[in-house]
Design a protein around this motif. Structure first.
Motif, PDB file in Angstrom:
ATOM      1  N   LEU A   1      -3.466   4.286   2.912  1.00  0.00           N
ATOM      2  CA  LEU A   1      -3.364   4.705   1.516  1.00  0.00           C
ATOM      3  C   LEU A   1      -4.739   4.990   0.915  1.00  0.00           C
ATOM      4  CD1 LEU A   1      -0.601   2.274   0.219  1.00  0.00           C
ATOM      5  CD2 LEU A   1      -0.376   4.680   0.798  1.00  0.00           C
ATOM      6  N   GLY A   2      -5.716   5.171   1.775  1.00  0.00           N
ATOM      7  CA  GLY A   2      -7.050   5.480   1.273  1.00  0.00           C
ATOM      8  C   GLY A   2      -7.767   4.246   0.772  1.00  0.00           C
ATOM      9  N   THR A   3      -8.883   4.453   0.073  1.00  0.00           N
ATOM     10  CA  THR A   3      -9.627   3.331  -0.508  1.00  0.00           C
ATOM     11  C   THR A   3      -9.868   3.604  -1.977  1.00  0.00           C
ATOM     12  OG1 THR A   3     -11.687   4.400   0.125  1.00  0.00           O
ATOM     13  CG2 THR A   3     -10.824   2.717   1.616  1.00  0.00           C
ATOM     14  N   ASP A   4     -10.159   2.531  -2.708  1.00  0.00           N
ATOM     15  CA  ASP A   4     -10.436   2.726  -4.136  1.00  0.00           C
ATOM     16  C   ASP A   4     -11.916   2.960  -4.352  1.00  0.00           C
ATOM     17  OD1 ASP A   4     -11.635   0.325  -3.823  1.00  0.00           O
ATOM     18  OD2 ASP A   4     -10.238  -0.823  -5.089  1.00  0.00           O
ATOM     19  N   MET A   5     -12.337   2.954  -5.599  1.00  0.00           N
ATOM     20  CA  MET A   5     -13.708   3.344  -5.902  1.00  0.00           C
ATOM     21  C   MET A   5     -14.735   2.326  -5.426  1.00  0.00           C
ATOM     22  SD  MET A   5     -12.845   2.990  -9.846  1.00  0.00           S
ATOM     23  CE  MET A   5     -11.172   3.448  -9.474  1.00  0.00           C
TER      24      MET A   5
ATOM     25  N   MET B   1      -6.860   8.538 -13.054  1.00  0.00           N
ATOM     26  CA  MET B   1      -5.501   9.073 -13.018  1.00  0.00           C
ATOM     27  C   MET B   1      -5.478  10.563 -12.676  1.00  0.00           C
ATOM     28  SD  MET B   1      -2.660   8.314 -15.854  1.00  0.00           S
ATOM     29  CE  MET B   1      -3.408   9.291 -17.130  1.00  0.00           C
ATOM     30  N   LEU B   2      -6.412  11.313 -13.206  1.00  0.00           N
ATOM     31  CA  LEU B   2      -6.348  12.754 -13.029  1.00  0.00           C
ATOM     32  C   LEU B   2      -6.888  13.181 -11.674  1.00  0.00           C
ATOM     33  CD1 LEU B   2      -7.332  13.942 -16.597  1.00  0.00           C
ATOM     34  CD2 LEU B   2      -5.086  13.846 -15.514  1.00  0.00           C
ATOM     35  N   THR B   3      -7.935  12.515 -11.202  1.00  0.00           N
ATOM     36  CA  THR B   3      -8.514  12.923  -9.939  1.00  0.00           C
ATOM     37  C   THR B   3      -7.784  12.334  -8.740  1.00  0.00           C
ATOM     38  OG1 THR B   3     -10.084  11.142 -10.219  1.00  0.00           O
ATOM     39  CG2 THR B   3     -10.824  13.364 -10.821  1.00  0.00           C
ATOM     40  N   ARG B   4      -7.385  11.039  -8.818  1.00  0.00           N
ATOM     41  CA  ARG B   4      -6.758  10.411  -7.664  1.00  0.00           C
ATOM     42  C   ARG B   4      -5.506   9.644  -8.109  1.00  0.00           C
ATOM     43  NH1 ARG B   4      -9.990   6.889  -4.808  1.00  0.00           N
ATOM     44  NH2 ARG B   4      -9.034   7.744  -2.940  1.00  0.00           N
ATOM     45  N   PRO B   5      -4.451  10.380  -8.450  1.00  0.00           N
ATOM     46  CA  PRO B   5      -3.279   9.751  -9.085  1.00  0.00           C
ATOM     47  C   PRO B   5      -2.618   8.668  -8.232  1.00  0.00           C
ATOM     48  CG  PRO B   5      -2.805  12.017  -8.435  1.00  0.00           C
ATOM     49  CD  PRO B   5      -4.277  11.809  -8.240  1.00  0.00           C
ATOM     50  N   HIS B   6      -2.757   8.708  -6.905  1.00  0.00           N
ATOM     51  CA  HIS B   6      -2.012   7.724  -6.116  1.00  0.00           C
ATOM     52  C   HIS B   6      -2.492   6.304  -6.363  1.00  0.00           C
ATOM     53  CE1 HIS B   6      -5.464   8.052  -3.370  1.00  0.00           C
ATOM     54  NE2 HIS B   6      -5.075   6.877  -2.897  1.00  0.00           N
ATOM     55  N   LEU B   7      -3.726   6.129  -6.808  1.00  0.00           N
ATOM     56  CA  LEU B   7      -4.217   4.786  -7.117  1.00  0.00           C
ATOM     57  C   LEU B   7      -3.405   4.151  -8.243  1.00  0.00           C
ATOM     58  CD1 LEU B   7      -8.111   4.985  -6.927  1.00  0.00           C
ATOM     59  CD2 LEU B   7      -6.478   4.064  -5.281  1.00  0.00           C
ATOM     60  N   LEU B   8      -2.907   5.005  -9.124  1.00  0.00           N
ATOM     61  CA  LEU B   8      -2.070   4.515 -10.217  1.00  0.00           C
ATOM     62  C   LEU B   8      -0.605   4.453  -9.790  1.00  0.00           C
ATOM     63  CD1 LEU B   8      -1.680   3.886 -13.281  1.00  0.00           C
ATOM     64  CD2 LEU B   8      -1.399   6.330 -13.600  1.00  0.00           C
ATOM     65  N   ILE B   9      -0.173   5.517  -9.079  1.00  0.00           N
ATOM     66  CA  ILE B   9       1.258   5.666  -8.810  1.00  0.00           C
ATOM     67  C   ILE B   9       1.756   4.617  -7.820  1.00  0.00           C
ATOM     68  CG2 ILE B   9       2.983   7.203  -7.781  1.00  0.00           C
ATOM     69  CD1 ILE B   9       1.338   9.521  -9.001  1.00  0.00           C
ATOM     70  N   VAL B  10       1.002   4.370  -6.741  1.00  0.00           N
ATOM     71  CA  VAL B  10       1.506   3.470  -5.691  1.00  0.00           C
ATOM     72  C   VAL B  10       1.799   2.072  -6.230  1.00  0.00           C
ATOM     73  CG1 VAL B  10       0.933   2.359  -3.509  1.00  0.00           C
ATOM     74  CG2 VAL B  10       0.535   4.800  -3.804  1.00  0.00           C
ATOM     75  N   PRO B  11       0.842   1.389  -6.908  1.00  0.00           N
ATOM     76  CA  PRO B  11       1.204   0.048  -7.424  1.00  0.00           C
ATOM     77  C   PRO B  11       2.282   0.101  -8.496  1.00  0.00           C
ATOM     78  CG  PRO B  11      -1.012   0.670  -8.132  1.00  0.00           C
ATOM     79  CD  PRO B  11      -0.575   1.707  -7.152  1.00  0.00           C
TER      80      PRO B  11
ATOM     81  N   TRP C   1      -0.942  -6.353  -8.888  1.00  0.00           N
ATOM     82  CA  TRP C   1      -0.405  -5.022  -9.184  1.00  0.00           C
ATOM     83  C   TRP C   1      -0.847  -4.524 -10.562  1.00  0.00           C
ATOM     84  CZ3 TRP C   1       5.179  -6.004  -6.994  1.00  0.00           C
ATOM     85  CH2 TRP C   1       5.114  -5.912  -5.592  1.00  0.00           C
ATOM     86  N   GLY C   2      -0.800  -5.439 -11.514  1.00  0.00           N
ATOM     87  CA  GLY C   2      -1.188  -5.037 -12.866  1.00  0.00           C
ATOM     88  C   GLY C   2      -2.648  -4.582 -12.893  1.00  0.00           C
ATOM     89  N   GLY C   3      -3.495  -5.360 -12.219  1.00  0.00           N
ATOM     90  CA  GLY C   3      -4.902  -5.019 -12.181  1.00  0.00           C
ATOM     91  C   GLY C   3      -5.139  -3.669 -11.514  1.00  0.00           C
ATOM     92  N   MET C   4      -4.392  -3.403 -10.434  1.00  0.00           N
ATOM     93  CA  MET C   4      -4.556  -2.131  -9.733  1.00  0.00           C
ATOM     94  C   MET C   4      -4.149  -0.963 -10.622  1.00  0.00           C
ATOM     95  SD  MET C   4      -3.168  -3.195  -5.977  1.00  0.00           S
ATOM     96  CE  MET C   4      -3.491  -1.631  -5.174  1.00  0.00           C
ATOM     97  N   ILE C   5      -3.069  -1.175 -11.392  1.00  0.00           N
ATOM     98  CA  ILE C   5      -2.633  -0.103 -12.296  1.00  0.00           C
ATOM     99  C   ILE C   5      -3.720   0.155 -13.327  1.00  0.00           C
ATOM    100  CG2 ILE C   5      -0.918   0.561 -14.016  1.00  0.00           C
ATOM    101  CD1 ILE C   5       1.091  -1.179 -12.471  1.00  0.00           C
ATOM    102  N   PHE C   6      -4.339  -0.949 -13.828  1.00  0.00           N
ATOM    103  CA  PHE C   6      -5.386  -0.812 -14.840  1.00  0.00           C
ATOM    104  C   PHE C   6      -6.559  -0.002 -14.301  1.00  0.00           C
ATOM    105  CE2 PHE C   6      -9.354  -2.749 -16.578  1.00  0.00           C
ATOM    106  CZ  PHE C   6      -9.293  -2.130 -17.817  1.00  0.00           C
ATOM    107  N   HIS C   7      -6.985  -0.372 -13.080  1.00  0.00           N
ATOM    108  CA  HIS C   7      -8.125   0.348 -12.519  1.00  0.00           C
ATOM    109  C   HIS C   7      -7.732   1.754 -12.113  1.00  0.00           C
ATOM    110  CE1 HIS C   7     -10.879  -2.950 -12.782  1.00  0.00           C
ATOM    111  NE2 HIS C   7      -9.983  -3.750 -12.214  1.00  0.00           N
ATOM    112  N   GLY C   8      -6.481   1.924 -11.704  1.00  0.00           N
ATOM    113  CA  GLY C   8      -6.028   3.240 -11.270  1.00  0.00           C
ATOM    114  C   GLY C   8      -5.997   4.249 -12.399  1.00  0.00           C
ATOM    115  N   GLN C   9      -5.724   3.785 -13.605  1.00  0.00           N
ATOM    116  CA  GLN C   9      -5.558   4.755 -14.694  1.00  0.00           C
ATOM    117  C   GLN C   9      -6.863   5.471 -15.032  1.00  0.00           C
ATOM    118  OE1 GLN C   9      -4.871   3.400 -18.597  1.00  0.00           O
ATOM    119  NE2 GLN C   9      -6.680   2.086 -18.579  1.00  0.00           N
ATOM    120  N   SER C  10      -8.009   4.822 -14.721  1.00  0.00           N
ATOM    121  CA  SER C  10      -9.271   5.485 -15.043  1.00  0.00           C
ATOM    122  C   SER C  10      -9.495   6.704 -14.141  1.00  0.00           C
ATOM    123  CB  SER C  10     -10.442   4.500 -14.907  1.00  0.00           C
ATOM    124  OG  SER C  10     -10.447   3.971 -13.593  1.00  0.00           O
TER     125      SER C  10
END
Lengths: 619, 282
Positions: free
Chosen positions: B66-70, B247-257, B236-245
């Motif tokens: 699923l790739g890596t985060d920032m 959201m536009l460039t790498r949406p799966h970080l938000l969508i998957v959790p 999961w909540g934390g991942m969604i929080f970090h994912g939203q920043s």
């Protein structure tokens, strides 16, 4: 409409000839239930026709398929029911109709009065709105018109007395009044067929008669066909045209009422007739009581008030549930306390057990003044006084096996060693006539009669000297009642226990009690040997109560004048003096100012009346 | 209504009976195995301490499904360890809430009077605060940790369980078998444990199943606000929080959790609802 009500129904002889075309035809009806793949047949090969303006009674013990048949005719069976055969309403096949079309016919063509008015009414909606809702259900009626019509209906059913009951809630009404509301809802659209499913079985004898008479009156007025379901053959068969006897889902007898009542062809119908028969045959001579023996229980001047909540149109007030009740009970004696619903019988039972303790008066049990006892000392006395309750199902914990339930008092009172408990429980099961194999079952797997037997076994577990039965049989059907009464008669001689029976069923208690006390609005108005009270009642109220169960009763017969009046008189409205005086035709000035004390009129027979009836007056 | 004469629902697909519940149970089982068992038996990347050189790898890259985060952490690993955290908190909060709240409610309803007033008024005061605000206050007052998070969420669950338990105990206390138990000289403790508990527990259990879903969401909300599981530990909540920043460039970080959270909550709700229906039908 109101004028119709005021017209005495007995002015014209009941016109039994005016019978029209069949409005409900049931042929070859079969109902089965799919219980997780297991198909259980509930009704089989049922055939009957119901003609316009006629009355049919379906009788049988509980579980015989009476209610299932009615619900099938209303299309109200649960989803796992499999129905075949044919039900024609007004000549039109009902079973093949869509749910939407059935909904149109319910209320307009066919309507039903349910058994338990308390559960059938919505507790949070005023009764008037509930009636108005069914008035306007299928017709385009303005809200105001529906309300007017609902008020008319309530008035027609005698629910519009001094104050309007339109905005009253179901819990503010008595059982009989709630049943009237149910009837008002059912007849709101003047259906052609009215089904009444055990409309009276939760009511006392007097209210039962009133309700049945009311149904018959309405039937005549609106020319409805009436289908009356009951387990009390005697009660209904006399006021209906024909009777259908059911047992285990099958019709075993069907014919004109007189034939079935007088010449039952099957043994079963015969046993149903005799189960309700002539009570004098059961009356027994009371045992010669040893005069010197100290009584087991003495209640003296017991009074108890309830604070009523603020209800629609009335202020907070005190209801005198028990007023100066005194009586004695000897060892191994059976005393019955009878009276209408709301006469304070159950409050008395709870007061004897100090649950809660009465507000004044003293109760002496085995030489102890119970109100002085607290905590553990009171518990010690409970070992000697146990109770059997009205509802057999809720008197056992649904999660406990039968053995555990019976052993509970032995554990709590530490009266049987742990190694002997199971043996004692088995012995008790045997005593109440249940197989020992039932001991590992849960209450949900037992029938009502079996549950009641378990409750009796539990009450006897500590070998108590007094067992209080609070309406212990009124929720059982006639045959089960019969068996339970026989059991108690047997236990009386075997265990040497005193029994206190609280009941509104005068017929049943007549068979098992040595003495009877009649209660009216929290007062004992007559107490004496059962035989004397039943055969020669001296208090006007006792005689009215006994009239209501008289064996022969013609349909349309004049209602007993003493108990007439559309609104049952609640304790709240009772006068300060003799509480029966407003209904009593013998009452004089003295009765209205001073409460009569209990006076002895011979051989243990006491009556609280200044002008008791003479023995000769009562034929 | 009868089975033979009921008109068939036309033009509408119907799931076979019980399909929803059993598929929900299976899905949930799969999620639990994936979160709790899979990382133990299968060697995975650690959810924390990733290398920045690996940051922002796309989906389906080699070694990172699923790739890596920032921060260069493996998203799959964070998802599973985060799920473990979210589910543990949800179970813990509901179990403790059921035990404490259930007991308080039953005791209040059984003894009535002063005990009832004292317990229920205290609970009313707690209810008066919006749950999230109260939880935020508590987690702010203490150092953020899983324990604090559970404590904060208990302020929401204990009153809820206490109310349910009190209501059904009150109904039980009116039944004759309770009077019979008193006449049998069964002690208060015995009545509470042997008569009330077995009758109230099934209801509380079905409520707890519905509650697990709610707590997973609340935990997510807290972590989203940065008040839950302290970073860099995943939830999961934390991942969604970090994912939203992102959201536009790498949406799966938000969508998957988010999908995992929703599916889990849905499953718990389906099972809880089915259990509740079964209890109500009795």
């Amino acid at each position: 409409m109101i004028d119709l009500l005021r017209q005495p129904s007995q002015s014209a002889p009941p016109s039994r000839q005016a019978i029209g075309a069949p409005v409900l035809q049931v042929s070859n009806l079969k109902v089965a239930f799919d219980r997780n793949g297991r198909v259980e047949t509930a009704v089989e090969a049922l055939n009957f026709d119901l003609c316009a303006g006629s009355t049919l009674a379906i009788v049988g013990e509980s579980g015989s398929g009476k209610s299932v048949s009615c619900r099938a005719a209303m299309g109200l069976l649960p989803a796992n029911a499999i129905v075949s055969g044919s039900i024609r309403i007004m000549g039109e096949e009902f079973l093949t109709l869509r749910e939407r079309e059935r909904q149109l016919r319910r209320g307009r063509d066919i309507a039903m009065v349910f058994q338990n008015a308390e559960r059938a009414l919505n507790p949070v909606i005023p009764i008037g709105s509930q009636v108005a809702e069914s008035v306007g259900a299928h017709s385009r009626m303005t809200r105001a018109a529906a309300r007017r019509r609902a008020e008319e209906l309530l008035q027609l059913l005698g629910l519009q007395t001094r104050r309007s009951l339109y905005s009253a809630y179901p819990h503010e009404l008595s059982g009989g009044m709630r049943q009237r509301v149910m009837i008002a809802i059912a007849i709101a659209q003047q259906p052609k067929i009215l089904i009444a499913d055990e409309p009276t079985s939760s009511l006392d004898a007097v209210t039962q008669i009133q309700t049945i008479d009311l149904l018959l009156d309405l039937q005549k007025q609106f020319d409805m066909a009436l289908l009356l379901v009951s387990h009390d053959l005697k009660l209904v068969a006399q006021c209906t045209d024909s009777v259908l006897v059911m047992r285990r889902g099958q019709m075993i007898e069907h014919g004109p009422s007189a034939d079935v009542l007088e010449r039952p062809r099957t043994d079963y119908a015969r046993s149903l007739v005799t189960a309700a028969n002539d009570l004098c045959a059961y009356l027994q001579d009371s045992k010669a009581s040893e005069a010197n023996e100290a009584p087991l229980l003495v209640a003296k001047g017991v009074s108890h008030d309830f604070v009523t909540r603020v209800t629609a149109g009335s202020k907070r007030g005190l209801v005198r549930a028990l007023s100066n009740v005194s009586f004695e009970l000897k060892r191994a004696e059976t005393l019955a306390i009878v009276g209408e619903t709301g006469s304070g019988k159950s409050t008395l039972a709870r007061a004897l057990l100090q649950l809660p303790a009465p507000m004044s008066g003293s109760i002496v049990f085995r030489g102890h003044i119970l109100s002085d006892l607290k905590g553990r000392r009171l518990k010690e006395q409970w070992r000697h006084m146990q109770m059997v309750f009205q509802d057999p199902f809720s008197s056992l914990n649904p999660k406990w096996k039968v053995f555990d339930a019976i052993e509970e008092p032995m554990i709590g009172h530490r009266c049987v060693e742990s190694s002997l408990r199971r043996a004692r429980a088995e012995e008790l099961l045997h005593l109440v006539g249940l197989p020992v194999s039932l001991g590992d079952r849960l209450p949900t797997e037992l029938s009502g009669g079996q549950c009641q037997r378990v409750a009796i076994a539990r009450a006897l577990a500590t070998r108590p000297s007094l067992v209080i039965c609070d309406e212990a049989m009124s929720s059982l059907d006639a045959i089960t009642q019969h068996h339970t009464a026989e059991l108690i008669q047997k236990l009386r001689t075997q265990t040497g226990t005193a029994w206190l029976f609280i009941s509104h069923d005068l017929r049943m208690v007549a068979r098992i009690s040595d003495r009877t006390a009649v209660m009216h609005l929290g007062q004992i108005c007559e107490i004496g040997p059962t035989r004397a009270v039943y055969l020669e009642p001296r208090h006007p109220y006792s005689s009215a109560l006994l009239e209501s169960i008289a064996v022969t009763r013609e349909p349309g017969l004049k209602r007993s004048p003493r108990t007439s009046g559309p609104e049952p008189h609640g304790p709240a409205a009772a006068p300060a003096a003799c509480r029966f005086s407003p209904h009593c035709d013998r009452a004089e000035e003295r009765c209205r100012t001073e409460a009569p004390p209990l006076k002895c009129i011979g051989d243990g027979h006491f009556v609280a009346c200044y002008f008791p009836l003479n023995g000769s007056e009562v034929s | 209504m009868t089975a033979s004469s009921r008109p068939k629902a036309r033009g509408r697909f119907r799931w076979p009976q019980g399909f929803g519940v059993s598929s929900a149970a299976l899905t949930l089982l799969a999620i639990v195995i994936a979160c709790f068992l899979w990382p133990e038996v299968h060697s995975m990347h650690m959810p924390v301490g990733g290398n920045v050189r690996d940051a922002n790898l796309p989906l389906l890259s080699s070694d990172h499904l699923l790739g890596t985060d920032m921060d260069g952490n493996d998203v799959l690993s964070r998802l599973l360890y985060g799920g473990r955290q979210s589910l543990l908190v949800a179970f813990g909060v509901n179990l403790l809430g059921l035990l404490i709240g259930g007991t308080l409610g039953a005791v209040a309803a059984y003894f009535r009077g002063f005990v009832d007033t004292a317990i229920m008024r205290t609970i009313d005061i707690i209810i008066a605060f919006p749950p999230l605000i109260l939880a935020i206050a508590i987690s702010q007052a203490f150092t953020p940790s899983t324990g604090t998070l559970v404590l904060a969420l208990l302020c929401y669950s204990i009153p809820a369980f206490a109310r349910v338990s009190r209501a059904s105990t009150l109904r039980l206390c009116a039944l004759p078998f309770m009077t019979a138990a008193r006449l049998s000289a069964t002690s208060h403790n015995g009545i509470l444990r042997k008569h009330i508990a077995p009758n109230v527990l099934p209801q509380l259990a079905s409520y707890a199943l519905l509650g697990v879903g709610v707590v997973v969401v609340l935990e997510g909300a807290m972590s989203f606000l940065g008040l839950g599981t302290p970073p860099p530990n995943p939830s999961w909540g934390g991942m969604i929080f970090h994912g939203q920043s992102a959201m536009l460039t790498r949406p799966h970080l938000l969508i998957v959790p988010s999908v995992m959270l929703s599916v889990t909550v849905l499953c718990f709700n389906l099972i809880g609802e089915a259990l509740r229906e079964r209890l109500d039908a009795k």
